[in-house]
Motif scaffolding. Structure first.
Motif, PDB file in Angstrom:
ATOM      1  N   GLY A  23      57.535 -70.005  16.052  1.00  0.00           N
ATOM      2  CA  GLY A  23      56.757 -71.464  16.199  1.00  0.00           C
ATOM      3  C   GLY A  23      57.580 -72.386  15.244  1.00  0.00           C
ATOM      4  N   ASP A  24      56.785 -73.590  15.218  1.00  0.00           N
ATOM      5  CA  ASP A  24      57.250 -74.533  14.534  1.00  0.00           C
ATOM      6  C   ASP A  24      57.866 -74.520  12.972  1.00  0.00           C
ATOM      7  N   ILE A  25      58.896 -74.930  12.739  1.00  0.00           N
ATOM      8  CA  ILE A  25      59.653 -74.364  11.443  1.00  0.00           C
ATOM      9  C   ILE A  25      59.426 -75.784  10.502  1.00  0.00           C
ATOM     10  N   HIS A  26      59.755 -76.777  10.999  1.00  0.00           N
ATOM     11  CA  HIS A  26      59.463 -78.008  10.098  1.00  0.00           C
ATOM     12  C   HIS A  26      60.276 -78.114   8.723  1.00  0.00           C
ATOM     13  N   GLY A  27      61.671 -77.814   8.648  1.00  0.00           N
ATOM     14  CA  GLY A  27      62.313 -77.655   7.269  1.00  0.00           C
ATOM     15  C   GLY A  27      62.018 -76.809   6.448  1.00  0.00           C
ATOM     16  N   GLY A  51      60.971 -75.181  18.989  1.00  0.00           N
ATOM     17  CA  GLY A  51      61.139 -76.581  18.791  1.00  0.00           C
ATOM     18  C   GLY A  51      60.469 -77.009  17.369  1.00  0.00           C
ATOM     19  N   ASP A  52      60.937 -78.250  17.051  1.00  0.00           N
ATOM     20  CA  ASP A  52      60.261 -78.599  15.750  1.00  0.00           C
ATOM     21  C   ASP A  52      61.002 -77.877  14.433  1.00  0.00           C
ATOM     22  N   TYR A  53      62.295 -77.910  14.294  1.00  0.00           N
ATOM     23  CA  TYR A  53      63.022 -77.549  13.245  1.00  0.00           C
ATOM     24  C   TYR A  53      62.975 -78.235  11.938  1.00  0.00           C
ATOM     25  N   ASP A  55      61.865 -81.980   9.887  1.00  0.00           N
ATOM     26  CA  ASP A  55      60.857 -82.930   9.334  1.00  0.00           C
ATOM     27  C   ASP A  55      59.504 -82.169   8.710  1.00  0.00           C
ATOM     28  N   ARG A  56      59.074 -82.963   7.616  1.00  0.00           N
ATOM     29  CA  ARG A  56      58.032 -82.140   6.817  1.00  0.00           C
ATOM     30  C   ARG A  56      58.481 -81.432   5.695  1.00  0.00           C
ATOM     31  N   GLY A  57      59.226 -80.651   5.891  1.00  0.00           N
ATOM     32  CA  GLY A  57      59.950 -79.617   4.877  1.00  0.00           C
ATOM     33  C   GLY A  57      60.856 -80.258   4.196  1.00  0.00           C
ATOM     34  N   ASN A  83      59.281 -82.207  19.986  1.00  0.00           N
ATOM     35  CA  ASN A  83      59.039 -83.587  19.964  1.00  0.00           C
ATOM     36  C   ASN A  83      59.958 -84.276  18.667  1.00  0.00           C
ATOM     37  N   HIS A  84      60.160 -83.547  17.645  1.00  0.00           N
ATOM     38  CA  HIS A  84      60.823 -84.126  16.331  1.00  0.00           C
ATOM     39  C   HIS A  84      62.235 -84.121  16.696  1.00  0.00           C
ATOM     40  N   GLU A  85      62.836 -83.131  17.511  1.00  0.00           N
ATOM     41  CA  GLU A  85      64.098 -83.075  17.779  1.00  0.00           C
ATOM     42  C   GLU A  85      64.457 -84.268  18.713  1.00  0.00           C
ATOM     43  N   CYS A 146      57.588 -73.543  26.022  1.00  0.00           N
ATOM     44  CA  CYS A 146      57.840 -74.886  25.949  1.00  0.00           C
ATOM     45  C   CYS A 146      57.422 -75.381  24.379  1.00  0.00           C
ATOM     46  N   HIS A 147      57.749 -76.624  24.064  1.00  0.00           N
ATOM     47  CA  HIS A 147      57.260 -76.760  22.578  1.00  0.00           C
ATOM     48  C   HIS A 147      55.709 -77.110  22.533  1.00  0.00           C
ATOM     49  N   ALA A 148      55.101 -77.921  23.677  1.00  0.00           N
ATOM     50  CA  ALA A 148      53.656 -78.361  23.301  1.00  0.00           C
ATOM     51  C   ALA A 148      52.591 -77.823  24.426  1.00  0.00           C
ATOM     52  N   GLY A 185      54.019 -74.338  20.759  1.00  0.00           N
ATOM     53  CA  GLY A 185      53.593 -74.467  19.371  1.00  0.00           C
ATOM     54  C   GLY A 185      53.110 -75.907  19.452  1.00  0.00           C
ATOM     55  N   HIS A 186      53.335 -76.798  18.531  1.00  0.00           N
ATOM     56  CA  HIS A 186      53.321 -78.127  18.530  1.00  0.00           C
ATOM     57  C   HIS A 186      51.649 -78.329  18.004  1.00  0.00           C
ATOM     58  N   THR A 187      50.745 -77.801  18.325  1.00  0.00           N
ATOM     59  CA  THR A 187      49.327 -78.053  17.956  1.00  0.00           C
ATOM     60  C   THR A 187      48.945 -76.746  16.643  1.00  0.00           C
ATOM     61  N   ILE A 201      51.519 -70.457  18.778  1.00  0.00           N
ATOM     62  CA  ILE A 201      51.911 -69.838  17.316  1.00  0.00           C
ATOM     63  C   ILE A 201      52.557 -70.887  16.344  1.00  0.00           C
ATOM     64  N   ASP A 202      51.815 -72.202  16.623  1.00  0.00           N
ATOM     65  CA  ASP A 202      52.055 -73.044  15.506  1.00  0.00           C
ATOM     66  C   ASP A 202      51.128 -73.077  14.481  1.00  0.00           C
ATOM     67  N   THR A 203      51.324 -72.129  13.491  1.00  0.00           N
ATOM     68  CA  THR A 203      50.337 -72.032  12.375  1.00  0.00           C
ATOM     69  C   THR A 203      50.520 -72.907  11.180  1.00  0.00           C
TER      70      THR A 203
HETATM   71 MN   LIG Z   1      55.279 -79.572  15.125  1.00  0.00          MN
END
Ligand SMILES: [Mn+2]
Length: 225
Positions: A23-27, A51-53, A55-57, A83-85, A146-148, A185-187, A201-203
């Motif tokens: 899922g989304d890793i976000h830094g 995706g979403d590797y 931002d945020r972290g 979407n962040h990439e 897919c991401h979202a 992921g995404h949500t 699996i975006d937790t």
């Molecule tokens: Mn995300």
């Protein structure tokens, strides 16, 4: 000796390769490295990062470096676009308008990504090729990654890129047979959503949640805080 190759009678009963979505890793580098350690990937495994590797972290730069190295060591790896990439790609192409840029920097954690590259002594364009190479989806006979999510009522092969990266409703509420299970992921959800038609699996690793991975079709789950 290569790991994953049967070397004894006992290991003959182990599956030769696994299909695992992340899922989304976000830094969050420490969550990523901890999760991968738990999974202990073998050369034959296919890990699909949703995706979403960034931002945020705080560690967007090292997360991207890690993923690039990971793919070179595990060639079946699939790195999808979030979407962040896509924000970054649109910035490179000059298609990002000032409002989008402001949204990315201030509301979506882009300033932390910039800071992470600054600390590494480089600009985001060191990874321009990486960002631009990320596909919007990947699929097997049974799963569509897919991401979202996807737009209900539109065939999988005709989905809009913007929907694959950003959709929430009406996808999240739809109960539909897409022909394949959508893995996304995404949500952010408190715990993985596992339904016949979709798996989320975006937790919330980018905020206070764990990073989640799921093996398919066994539905075995790994999480790392
Ligand atoms: Mn995300």
């Amino acid at each position: 000796m290569r790991k994953g190759t049967p070397t004894s009678v006992g290991e003959d009963f182990l599956p030769m390769s696994r299909l695992i979505a992340v899922g989304d890793i976000h830094g969050m580098l420490h969550k990523l490295t901890g999760l991968v350690e738990q999974i202990s990937p073998q050369k034959e495994d296919t890990l699909v990062f949703l995706g979403d590797y960034i931002d945020r972290g705080y560690d967007s730069y090292p997360v991207v470096e890690y993923l690039i190295k990971f793919k070179s060591e595990f060639p079946n790896t699939v790195l999808l676009r979030g979407n962040h990439e896509d924000f970054i790609v649109s910035m490179f192409s000059g298609n990002q308008n000032p409002r989008q840029r402001d949204l990315w920097l201030n509301a979506n954690g882009g300033h932390l990504t910039k800071a992470s590259y600054n600390r590494a002594g480089c600009y985001m364009n060191v990874h321009q090729k990486f960002y631009e190479s990320l596909p919007h989806f990947w699929e097997t006979n049974k799963y569509f990654f897919c991401h979202a999510g996807v737009r209900p009522g539109v065939p999988l092969e005709r989905q809009k890129r913007s929907d694959l990266l950003e959709i929430r409703e009406p996808f999240l509420s739809a109960v539909k047979d897409y022909g394949k299970t959508i893995v996304h992921g995404h949500t952010i959800v408190d715990r993985p959503t596992i339904l016949k038609h979709r798996i989320n699996i975006d937790t919330g690793a980018g905020i206070h949640g764990p990073l989640t991975a799921i093996e398919l079709p066994s539905l075995k789950i790994w999480q790392q805080m």
